[in-house]
Design an enzyme around this catalytic site. Structure first.
Site, mmCIF file in Angstrom:
data_model
loop_
_atom_site.group_PDB
_atom_site.id
_atom_site.type_symbol
_atom_site.label_atom_id
_atom_site.label_comp_id
_atom_site.label_asym_id
_atom_site.label_seq_id
_atom_site.Cartn_x
_atom_site.Cartn_y
_atom_site.Cartn_z
ATOM 1 N N ARG A 1 9.648 -12.567 4.432
ATOM 2 C CA ARG A 1 8.835 -13.534 5.017
ATOM 3 C C ARG A 1 9.572 -14.394 6.009
ATOM 4 N NH1 ARG A 1 5.215 -11.138 4.755
ATOM 5 N NH2 ARG A 1 6.527 -9.438 3.904
ATOM 6 N N GLN B 1 5.675 -3.027 -0.330
ATOM 7 C CA GLN B 1 5.210 -4.270 -0.964
ATOM 8 C C GLN B 1 4.080 -4.333 -1.959
ATOM 9 O OE1 GLN B 1 4.770 -7.069 2.773
ATOM 10 N NE2 GLN B 1 4.885 -4.949 3.900
ATOM 11 N N ASP C 1 -7.233 -1.357 4.687
ATOM 12 C CA ASP C 1 -5.727 -2.124 4.742
ATOM 13 C C ASP C 1 -5.170 -2.330 3.197
ATOM 14 O OD1 ASP C 1 -3.744 -3.403 5.786
ATOM 15 O OD2 ASP C 1 -4.820 -5.278 6.196
ATOM 16 N N GLU C 2 -3.867 -2.429 3.054
ATOM 17 C CA GLU C 2 -3.229 -2.645 1.860
ATOM 18 C C GLU C 2 -3.634 -1.975 0.976
ATOM 19 O OE1 GLU C 2 -1.042 -4.800 1.983
ATOM 20 O OE2 GLU C 2 -1.456 -6.453 3.106
ATOM 21 N N LYS D 1 1.071 -4.475 12.107
ATOM 22 C CA LYS D 1 0.386 -3.645 11.497
ATOM 23 C C LYS D 1 -1.289 -4.017 11.580
ATOM 24 C CE LYS D 1 -1.252 -5.254 7.290
ATOM 25 N NZ LYS D 1 -1.480 -5.591 6.029
ATOM 26 N N THR D 2 -1.678 -5.331 11.736
ATOM 27 C CA THR D 2 -2.890 -5.883 12.015
ATOM 28 C C THR D 2 -3.101 -5.532 13.707
ATOM 29 O OG1 THR D 2 -2.825 -7.476 10.570
ATOM 30 C CG2 THR D 2 -4.467 -7.758 12.165
#
Length: 622
Positions: free
Chosen positions: A583, A267, A235-236, A36-37
């Site tokens: 994770r 998430q 973002d998010e 994503k980043t």
């Protein structure tokens, strides 16, 4: 090499499409570990390099300073900006090169300081942190002759924060007040806001609320920023609350609608903070022209881990349609270990870490995740006994937590009347109007406290640690003091209950306190050294580790007890489990105990439904 090709190198097809989709509203569903980043960075750099906008004409909002810093640093590298200046003073360089990359709060502070004069605000306004906020609420309660034990400051602070997240002023909130406690909270809210205004101060929630109010009520200011930001990125987005959602809409130019939001409803785990995952699911309704891209290729985890995580998340009732996949190796099966109790569970985890160390996994590639902070206590003890360095993230070490230290100080004082340090700690905990002046001059309140302690001392002389601690907690009404109805209060009370569980393992108060003292003294390893990470599942979001253990996979812990009768909360627990599982890069362990000490007594448990939902072909049961 063309500008477009330069910024598409190293990206998969979905990422490339998202980078090139610069015009109009864009929704990017970015699955866990899907780059994503990297996608965001290349998209922003492409917009600048292609001459579509200057760096100061792009608004990029993140949820944490760490995420903002990472995004800015990557953009600096991608654009080829001189890094010498950046590395010397990253914060200053970020503001000068990319002034509008930051968190919701930092962006709002910048707008409010720039527009302060126009909206009648002092440019030098002070920002109240959480401690400042609580201190002011406590003072208001005291001056209003309201008992802080009955009207707990943390609970009132939570109500005020929730009102502000819904953009409700005191007058607007008054229409929704229900019950006496909320009526009191409303009156405190009114005075709290007056006091802030008189002190030329804002709290964190005000930063967003006042910015929204300014943009709504001052068209010239709103239009100024809509022209300024030729492109906006968030973002998010699944974690936005109502105030943040409204802010983004007001800063987006309605003519171009050049808004790109990135997130993953899978998430969304912060509803208790006011986050509304429906915001990302409703984006296409809010912006009918939106183009949607799905980043479904995972670069982090093995195929086995992803299949296991997908089997948990697919049962969420309302969600986007996407399935994570990977070209990574199949990987070993997910290890499921059923221990006899919490100590055996922690022993197993410690043993596996020792065994995997021989395969050259560094300690900082191990993480142990749990649903509640109280679960760290047994893990900490076993790791200390085994000499395994650990780092506790997102929480104070168990024996350093305020509520734990309060109860232990009371027990020490009951055991040792000469313990002046413990006396000074607890004499006004819970608050009973005994300040420094009363300690010097004495008085009825101090006499009453001393008599209570003397009475408890004689009463508890023949009792074991559990009964003595329970009697103490009841006598001082500690439950009313600490469990204020907020998630934080509930977590603090869970820590008190965990201390009771520990007490049940000892015959006398002396043995119990001796054990605690020795654990605390040994706990002094170098925090900077290589260490295993211990953290809650919530705190793990955004991180990754080669090896992840998720402990306490039992009904009542994961999913949490309070979610078992509420479908919405159960969905969030499912998303939380999904976050924790994803994770892991190489190995994933799910551990549970057949019996666990709860409320001071040994209680039989049953495995989490989330474990049962994973296909047995993906599992190795130890």
């Amino acid at each position: 090499m063309s500008i477009a090709k330069q910024h598409l190198d190293g990206l998969n097809e979905s990422q490339q499409e998202a980078v090139l989709a610069t015009e109009g509203p864009v929704l990017i569903f970015a699955g866990a570990g899907s780059g994503k980043t990297k996608c965001l960075t290349h998209r922003l750099a492409y917009i600048v390099d292609a001459g579509k906008a200057k760096p100061d004409e792009i608004l990029a909002i993140t949820f944490t300073n760490k995420a903002a810093q990472e995004l800015a640093e990557r953009i600096v590298a991608t654009l080829g900006i001189d890094r010498a200046k950046w590395q010397k003073n990253p914060a200053l360089a970020m503001r000068s090169v990319l002034p509008w990359v930051g968190t919701f709060h930092s962006i709002c502070v910048r707008i409010l300081r720039l527009e302060a004069e126009a909206i009648g605000l002092k440019r030098t306004f002070t920002i109240f942190d959480t401690d400042d906020k609580l201190a002011l609420i406590k003072r208001i309660l005291k001056e209003s002759n309201l008992d802080p034990k009955q009207y707990q400051p943390q609970a009132i602070a939570a109500i005020i924060s929730s009102a502000k997240n819904e953009l409700l002023t005191p007058d607007q909130f008054a229409k929704f007040v229900n019950g006496h406690f909320q009526e009191v909270a409303l009156e405190v809210y009114r005075r709290y806001q007056r006091e802030l205004f008189e002190a030329a101060s804002l709290d964190f929630d005000d930063l967003i609320m006042l910015t929204v109010k300014t943009l709504e009520e001052e068209p010239p200011i709103r239009e100024k920023y809509q022209r300024q930001f030729r492109y906006a990125m968030v973002d998010e987005y699944q974690d936005t609350n109502n105030a943040q959602y409204r802010l983004v809409a007001l800063l987006t130019n309605p003519k171009t609608e050049n808004l790109c939001v990135v997130g993953d409803d899978f998430q969304s785990i912060y509803s208790w903070r006011g986050a509304n995952f429906q915001n990302i699911l409703n984006f296409q309704h809010d912006y009918p022209k939106a183009r949607v891209f799905k980043l479904e290729q995972n670069y982090r985890s093995t195929q086995t881990i992803l299949k296991g995580a997908n089997s948990v998340i697919e049962k969420v009732r309302r969600r986007s349609e996407k399935v994570l996949w990977t070209e990574n190796e199949q990987g070993p099966p997910i290890t499921v270990y059923e221990a006899s109790n919490a100590y055996a569970e922690a022993d197993f985890i410690a043993g596996e870490i020792r065994a995997l160390r021989s395969l050259d996994y560094p300690l900082n590639e191990f993480a142990v995740l749990y649903r509640t902070n109280a679960q760290s206590r047994v893990l900490e003890e076993i790791f200390l006994a085994e000499g395994i360095p650990y780092r506790l993230i997102g929480a104070i070490r168990f024996y350093e937590r305020r509520e734990v230290k309060d109860i232990l100080a009371y027990l020490r004082l009951l055991l040792n009347p000469e313990d002046k340090h413990s006396y000074s700690r607890v004499v006004n905990v819970p608050p009973r109007g005994i300040g420094p002046k009363t300690l010097i001059t004495g008085g009825a309140k101090l006499t009453s406290f001393n008599e209570m302690i003397d009475g408890l001392r004689s009463q508890l002389a023949s009792k074991g640690p559990v009964e003595a601690t329970q009697t103490l907690i009841k006598a001082i009404k500690y439950s009313d003091y600490i469990n204020d109805g907020t998630p934080e209060g509930e977590a603090r009370w869970e820590n008190v209950e965990e201390l009771l569980n520990l007490a049940s393992e000892y015959q006398t108060i002396e043995e119990f306190l001796e054990h605690v003292a020795l654990v605390s003294e040994v706990d002094n390893y170098d925090r900077q050294s290589e260490a295993v990470t211990l953290m809650t599942m919530h705190a793990s979001k955004g991180l990754e580790f080669a090896v992840v253990f998720i402990s306490g996979m039992e009904e009542g812990l994961c999913p949490h007890l309070r979610a078992l009768e509420d479908e919405n909360e159960l969905d969030e627990e499912r998303r939380l489990c999904y976050v924790a599982m994803t994770r892991a890069k190489k190995r994933l362990y799910l551990t549970l105990a057949n019996q666990r000490i709860i409320h001071g007594g040994l209680t039989a448990t049953i495995p989490s439904r989330f474990v049962k939902e994973i296909d047995e072909s993906l599992i190795d049961r130890v």
